[in-house]
Design a protein around this motif. Structure first.
Motif, PDB file in Angstrom:
ATOM      1  N   ASP A   1     -24.501  -3.548  -6.230  1.00 40.90           N
ATOM      2  CA  ASP A   1     -25.620  -2.709  -6.650  1.00 40.90           C
ATOM      3  C   ASP A   1     -25.462  -2.324  -8.105  1.00 40.90           C
ATOM      4  OD1 ASP A   1     -27.272  -2.089  -4.186  1.00 40.90           O
ATOM      5  OD2 ASP A   1     -25.288  -1.505  -3.476  1.00 40.90           O
ATOM      6  N   CYS A   2     -26.569  -1.907  -8.695  1.00 38.98           N
ATOM      7  CA  CYS A   2     -26.580  -1.399 -10.063  1.00 38.98           C
ATOM      8  C   CYS A   2     -26.780   0.122 -10.049  1.00 38.98           C
ATOM      9  CB  CYS A   2     -27.695  -2.062 -10.861  1.00 38.98           C
ATOM     10  SG  CYS A   2     -27.505  -3.857 -11.027  1.00 38.98           S
ATOM     11  N   LEU A   3     -26.641   0.737 -11.210  1.00 40.56           N
ATOM     12  CA  LEU A   3     -26.851   2.185 -11.290  1.00 40.56           C
ATOM     13  C   LEU A   3     -28.277   2.560 -10.919  1.00 40.56           C
ATOM     14  CD1 LEU A   3     -24.924   3.155 -14.552  1.00 40.56           C
ATOM     15  CD2 LEU A   3     -24.326   3.744 -12.190  1.00 40.56           C
ATOM     16  N   VAL A   4     -29.238   1.755 -11.371  1.00 44.54           N
ATOM     17  CA  VAL A   4     -30.648   2.020 -11.101  1.00 44.54           C
ATOM     18  C   VAL A   4     -31.326   0.719 -10.708  1.00 44.54           C
ATOM     19  CG1 VAL A   4     -30.889   4.077 -12.530  1.00 44.54           C
ATOM     20  CG2 VAL A   4     -31.081   1.831 -13.587  1.00 44.54           C
ATOM     21  N   ARG A   5     -32.549   0.826 -10.220  1.00 41.30           N
ATOM     22  CA  ARG A   5     -33.287  -0.348  -9.741  1.00 41.30           C
ATOM     23  C   ARG A   5     -34.720  -0.250 -10.244  1.00 41.30           C
ATOM     24  NH1 ARG A   5     -36.521  -1.205  -5.348  1.00 41.30           N
ATOM     25  NH2 ARG A   5     -36.077   0.882  -4.524  1.00 41.30           N
ATOM     26  N   PHE A   6     -35.304  -1.405 -10.594  1.00 45.11           N
ATOM     27  CA  PHE A   6     -36.693  -1.409 -11.026  1.00 45.11           C
ATOM     28  C   PHE A   6     -37.589  -1.715  -9.845  1.00 45.11           C
ATOM     29  CE2 PHE A   6     -40.498  -3.424 -12.944  1.00 45.11           C
ATOM     30  CZ  PHE A   6     -40.937  -2.318 -13.669  1.00 45.11           C
ATOM     31  N   ASP A   7     -38.503  -0.795  -9.547  1.00 40.24           N
ATOM     32  CA  ASP A   7     -39.473  -0.969  -8.472  1.00 40.24           C
ATOM     33  C   ASP A   7     -40.707  -1.645  -9.067  1.00 40.24           C
ATOM     34  OD1 ASP A   7     -41.543  -0.663  -6.597  1.00 40.24           O
ATOM     35  OD2 ASP A   7     -40.649   1.155  -5.771  1.00 40.24           O
ATOM     36  N   ARG A   8     -40.868  -2.921  -8.750  1.00 45.29           N
ATOM     37  CA  ARG A   8     -41.974  -3.682  -9.344  1.00 45.29           C
ATOM     38  C   ARG A   8     -43.332  -3.160  -8.895  1.00 45.29           C
ATOM     39  NH1 ARG A   8     -41.012  -9.639  -7.706  1.00 45.29           N
ATOM     40  NH2 ARG A   8     -42.491 -10.162  -9.364  1.00 45.29           N
ATOM     41  N   ALA A   9     -43.431  -2.783  -7.621  1.00 44.41           N
ATOM     42  CA  ALA A   9     -44.723  -2.316  -7.104  1.00 44.41           C
ATOM     43  C   ALA A   9     -45.151  -1.026  -7.789  1.00 44.41           C
ATOM     44  CB  ALA A   9     -44.645  -2.120  -5.588  1.00 44.41           C
TER      45      ALA A   9
END
Length: 598
Positions: free
Chosen positions: A164-172
């Motif tokens: 996992d990464c520190l944060v995630r990009f929510d495309r929707a």
């Protein structure tokens, strides 16, 4: 072993006669075939007889030859052997056996049809418990699972399953959302970023994630060829406490949280990576799946039942790495698969289809670090004008969909008809002083077909092209990149802005490697100016100015946009394609049939 020995003897001594016919033979002849002593031949014959493969009659008296009768038809036995081998997970060996013993038979196609039921989603018994297992065939190797060495989307996709990464990009939602960090903030200049870690996130080996792991994971990227560019402006990383990390940058970067969404910045357990030289052969992360096994044939994962983001519906995933020369038999496989390099497949009856335009394009990049006629802007423009992209689509078809005028497809792509100016192109090439010297296009994988089309198409106008085909691994060897006049490949943007910058920043990236040395400094300064802009529109305008310059000077020839097709059984739910163009494995589940009413 008995199967293989039988088939070896059959191929050598029974091919003409077939099974069921006594064949005169000597122990000496069998010894030569099996490459062993006559004493061992007798032991092998005894075993083959006991297993019901042969009937053996020893010759009695001087001049009387022995007789061997092959009892099993070669095709039937080879098919069974391939099945048994595949059931043990040795898919590559199964095809090698078919190649060795199956000439003149239909075993290869029979075996591929049998695989129809072997791949896909099914419930199996594992340790006496029902387990939902997904088997997916792919036609490329997993080159690495180390985040700092990621170049290809498939390897990056597999890293996302384990880490996992520190944060995630929510495309929707078009926004950055929490992952390992539940909150973060920055100073007013975009040079200091502080991240606060979740409590109770555990690595697969049982230790809780801490700030030490974050600092170690980012620091180890410094100087790495693939992912080092993400952290080139990081001045220092401070561990404020067990769950707080402060990252100070040398220059403003308002896109830095987007960088941290990338698989290349996945967080790893510091003590295991430091202590175990073979860690990446059996990696440990915090992701939705944990590592089970990795061989030349398959990569196996099991669900992380304690995953902080919610347990996967699947219990296990088996990624089967198939030989490239078996793709032709994949058209009817029951599979969940997206692959940028696979051509159109017909779905089985009733299957659902996800179709999308690939966020990227195929292209040619000129090696402007090498001397040659391609140093002439007139020559490069002439080649660009000669390529009839619309005709290329018509003749190659399948997953090719629109002519490309830039890296990204847009709303106008579907309506643009490529019309080159042949007369101008020929005049430009004449002015460049081109003397017919061969231009070397280097490529790999399925892009070979596009390169060969260009060779044939440009030959009509007197442009001499040679095509050099490499593999996924060899294409990156320094001498290959240095000696190519141009490269033909495809770029896919998982995260638009970040991947766009990666083209110019990543050491070993094809475009960066072939970038004109005279403009490299300008590109770097333009990127820094873009990252310092807090306004998204200004950031994009600066980044797009780089693309405009490449296009204006014809340093890159944009070719085609492609479509992605995913076919899947309608009973399989939660199928979605992630930013890397691959199926999100965590959310897949199988809708079970209703229990019959009593």
């Amino acid at each position: 072993m008995s199967h293989e020995r039988y088939l070896l003897l059959y191929m050598k001594h029974a091919n003409a006669e077939g099974a069921g016919i006594p064949i005169p033979i000597t122990l000496e002849e069998l010894s030569e075939t099996l490459h062993c002593t006559e004493r061992n031949v007798k032991l092998i014959l005894k075993k083959l007889g006991e297993d019901g493969f042969i009937s053996w009659t020893g010759g009695r008296g001087r001049g009387n030859r022995s007789q061997i009768t092959f009892l099993q038809p070669r095709e039937k036995l080879l098919y069974q052997l391939a099945q048994l081998t595949a059931q043990k997970g040795e898919y590559r060996l199964a095809f090698e056996l078919i190649d060795q013993f199956g000439e003149g038979t239909s075993v290869r196609s029979q075996f591929a049809n049998w695989l129809n039921g072997h791949f896909g989603y099914r419930t199996e018994k594992v340790d006496d418990q029902d387990a939902d297992i997904l088997r997916l065939p792919v036609y490329r190797p997993i080159l690495t699972l180390d985040p700092k060495d990621l170049y290809y989307s498939f390897s990056a996709h597999m890293v996302k399953q384990l880490f996992d990464c520190l944060v995630r990009f929510d495309r929707a939602a078009d926004q950055i959302v929490p992952a390992l960090a539940h909150a973060w903030e920055s100073n007013s200049h975009g040079t200091e970023w502080t991240f606060h870690l979740r409590k109770g996130v555990f690595f697969h080996h049982g230790r809780e994630l801490t700030a030490d792991d974050v600092a170690y994971s980012l620091n180890r990227l410094q100087g790495s060829s693939a992912s080092g560019w993400y952290v080139r402006s990081v001045a220092r990383i401070e561990i404020k406490n067990k769950r707080t990390v402060k990252i100070t940058l040398e220059k403003p970067n308002w896109l830095f949280p987007r960088f941290l969404c990338s698989p290349g910045l996945s967080i790893v357990p510091h003590e295991l990576v430091e202590q175990d030289d073979h860690f990446w052969e059996h990696p440990v992360g915090t992701g939705p799946f944990h590592f089970m096994e990795w061989t030349a044939d398959r990569f196996t994962m099991a669900a992380n039942t304690q995953y902080f983001g919610g347990r996967a519906h699947l219990d296990g995933v088996v990624i089967v790495i198939m030989p490239e020369n078996t793709f032709e038999y994949s058209k009817s496989w029951e599979q969940l698969l997206v692959d940028h390099d696979l051509r159109e497949k017909e779905p089985k009856h009733g299957w659902q289809k996800i179709e999308s335009v690939c966020n990227g394009c195929s292209l040619l990049t000129w090696n402007l670090g090498k001397q040659g006629i391609h140093q002439s802007a007139d020559f490069r423009q002439g080649i660009d004008l000669l390529i009839d992209r619309s005709r290329m689509i018509r003749e190659l078809g399948e997953d090719l969909i629109y002519p490309a005028r830039g890296f990204h497809p847009n709303d106008l792509a579907a309506s643009w008809e490529d019309r080159g100016d042949i007369e101008l192109a020929i005049e430009l090439i004449r002015q460049s002083g081109y003397d017919g010297t061969a231009i070397r296009i280097c490529t790999y994988g399925i892009h070979e077909q596009d390169a060969l089309w260009l060779k044939q198409h440009l030959a009509v106008y007197g442009v001499n092209i040679t095509v050099q085909v490499e593999t996924w691994e060899t294409i990156r060897e320094p001498h290959i990149l240095r000696n190519a006049d141009c490269l033909l490949y495809c770029v896919v943007f998982a995260e638009d802005e970040v991947c766009f910058i990666e083209l110019y920043e990543q050491t070993g990236n094809f475009l960066r490697t072939h970038l004109d040395p005279k403009i490299s400094g300008w590109v770097k300064n333009t990127i820094d100016d873009a990252l310092a802009s807090k306004e998204y529109v200004n950031l994009w305008q600066r980044l797009l100015s780089i693309e405009a310059k490449l296009k204006q000077e014809h340093m890159v020839i944009f070719l085609l946009h492609k479509k992605l097709n995913t076919y899947y059984n309608p009973n399989i739910k939660g199928v979605g394609v992630n930013s890397l163009g691959w199926i999100d494995l965590k959310d897949i589940w199988l809708e079970q049939a209703s229990e019959p009413s009593s």
